[in-house]
Design an enzyme around this catalytic site. Structure first.
Site, short mmCIF file in Angstrom:
data_model
loop_
_atom_site.label_atom_id
_atom_site.label_comp_id
_atom_site.label_asym_id
_atom_site.label_seq_id
_atom_site.Cartn_x
_atom_site.Cartn_y
_atom_site.Cartn_z
N ARG A 1 -48.44 -18.66 -20.67
CA ARG A 1 -46.67 -18.08 -19.63
C ARG A 1 -46.62 -18.44 -21.41
NH1 ARG A 1 -48.87 -16.46 -16.19
NH2 ARG A 1 -48.84 -17.32 -14.09
N GLU B 1 -40.32 -10.89 -20.04
CA GLU B 1 -41.42 -9.89 -19.68
C GLU B 1 -40.17 -8.54 -18.71
OE1 GLU B 1 -44.76 -11.46 -18.49
OE2 GLU B 1 -45.36 -13.03 -20.08
N HIS C 1 -49.66 -8.78 -20.83
CA HIS C 1 -49.42 -9.36 -19.44
C HIS C 1 -51.00 -9.14 -18.97
CE1 HIS C 1 -47.67 -13.33 -17.48
NE2 HIS C 1 -49.44 -12.58 -16.65
#
Ligand code: NAP
Length: 321
Positions: A233, A262, A281
């Site tokens: 993360r 993000e 991601h």
């Protein structure tokens, strides 16, 4: 009939499966108020990538289960869910191998400058033979340090040790004997891992203890030639410190699938650096794996609402309430 809120688009067959068991209401996850309103009279919900805050659950008195289409569960206040008697289910295992592939593609791309040099070819700059200015560094045979050697870290260690002849070391709070026996992985302190690894790969969950686990001091402790890989993360790394370390040559390069915010801002300094590979991601984002995750999460939710779910439960203690 039970009511399920789906706050992520799901494949048709998965929606059809859920509809065999409940009324399904689809909600756009970017509309937080609409999602909170839909949860008020729901029995369960399924989705991902959206923070589900205690405030959003106020008045959701029927809610018995939440099912996240992910293995990570940092979008939830787990203790609060347990207090409310809400089961939280997640999708470990089905995404392990695809995510390990992403980690490895970041290692290879960063070390061999795949993105930078592919862009260079595309820009028509390949006009004569390449020389040392275009060389990368080897991956095979190097020392890989895995911070958090669990399911995904184990699949990365397998690729590294058996496929790339790499030496593997790791930090965990408890030993991973399987990885030690099968891949020769050596458990070390974080300081030793940082000082001696050619690749430092983060695969810990995001928790209060792992937030900014890698900051300025840790980056300074790494080899100047080291490459940092983060597919855990974003907030496990202090991004401002990482930018500074990459700009000043404290470390060699980074391969990043995750970021503190993000989507990553288009004006992020990270995107101006040739020694950074940035992905949106995509850890588990293959057709096969995303489908398997959605199916798994739907099955988890149906079983949790039936009171028959025994695996994939994040807050097991909720069952004894
Ligand atoms: P896992 O099997 O639970 O592995 C996590 C590992 O981290 C365990 O070995 C654990 O060992 C270690 N760990 C936990 N807390 C730690 C701490 N404070 N210090 C050091 N080590 C610690 O989880 P997984 O399935 O491999 O997934 C790991 C994470 O990857 C997920 O939580 C998620 O955030 C991320 N992920 C990202 C993507 C993506 O798209 N980029 C996809 C899937 C998963 P100990 O408990 O012994 O410490």
């Amino acid at each position: 009939m039970k009511k399920i809120v789906a706050y992520k688009p799901l494949p048709d067959d998965v929606l059809a499966y859920l509809r065999q068991h409940a009324e399904v209401v689809q909600v756009d996850a970017t509309q937080h108020e609409a999602l909170a309103a839909a949860l008020k009279d729901a029995d369960g919900a399924i989705g991902s990538s959206v923070k589900i805050t205690p405030r959003m659950l106020e008045g959701a008195t029927k809610l018995k289960a939440l099912s996240t289409v992910s293995v990570g569960f940092d979008q939830f206040d787990v203790a609060d869910l347990t207090r409310r008697g809400i089961v939280l289910a997640h999708t470990p295992d089905v995404l392990t191998e695809s995510t390990a592939d992403t980690v490895f593609s970041l290692m290879l791309a960063s070390a061999r400058r795949v993105v930078e040099l592919a862009d260079w070819v595309r820009a028509g700059q390949w006009r004569s033979g390449i020389g040392p200015a275009h060389y990368g560094v080897d991956v095979q045979g190097k020392m890989l340090g895995i911070v958090g050697l669990g399911r995904i870290g184990g699949a990365v260690a397998r690729r590294a040790a058996l496929g790339f002849n790499m030496k593997v070391q790791y930090t965990n709070r408890s030993p991973n004997l399987q990885a030690e026996q099968a891949y020769g992985a050596r458990r070390v302190e974080l300081g030793e891992l940082l000082a001696t690894s050619d690749f430092v790969c983060l695969q810990v969950p995001l928790t209060p203890e792992t937030r900014h686990l890698i900051g300025a001091d840790q980056l300074r402790a790494m080899k100047k030639s080291a490459i940092l890989i983060n597919a855990s993360r974003g907030a496990t790394v202090d991004e401002a410190a990482l930018i500074e370390a990459l700009q000043s040559g404290t470390i060699h390069a980074a391969g990043l699938d995750v970021f503190e915010t993000e989507p990553l801002a288009a004006d992020s300094p990270l995107l101006k650096m040739p020694n950074v590979v940035a992905l949106p991601h995509i850890g588990s984002a293959t057709h096969e794996t995303r489908h398997a995750m959605a199916r798994n999460a739907a099955e988890n939710l149906v079983a949790a609402l039936d009171g028959t779910l025994t695996t994939h439960i994040v807050n097991r203690d909720v069952l004894h309430k």
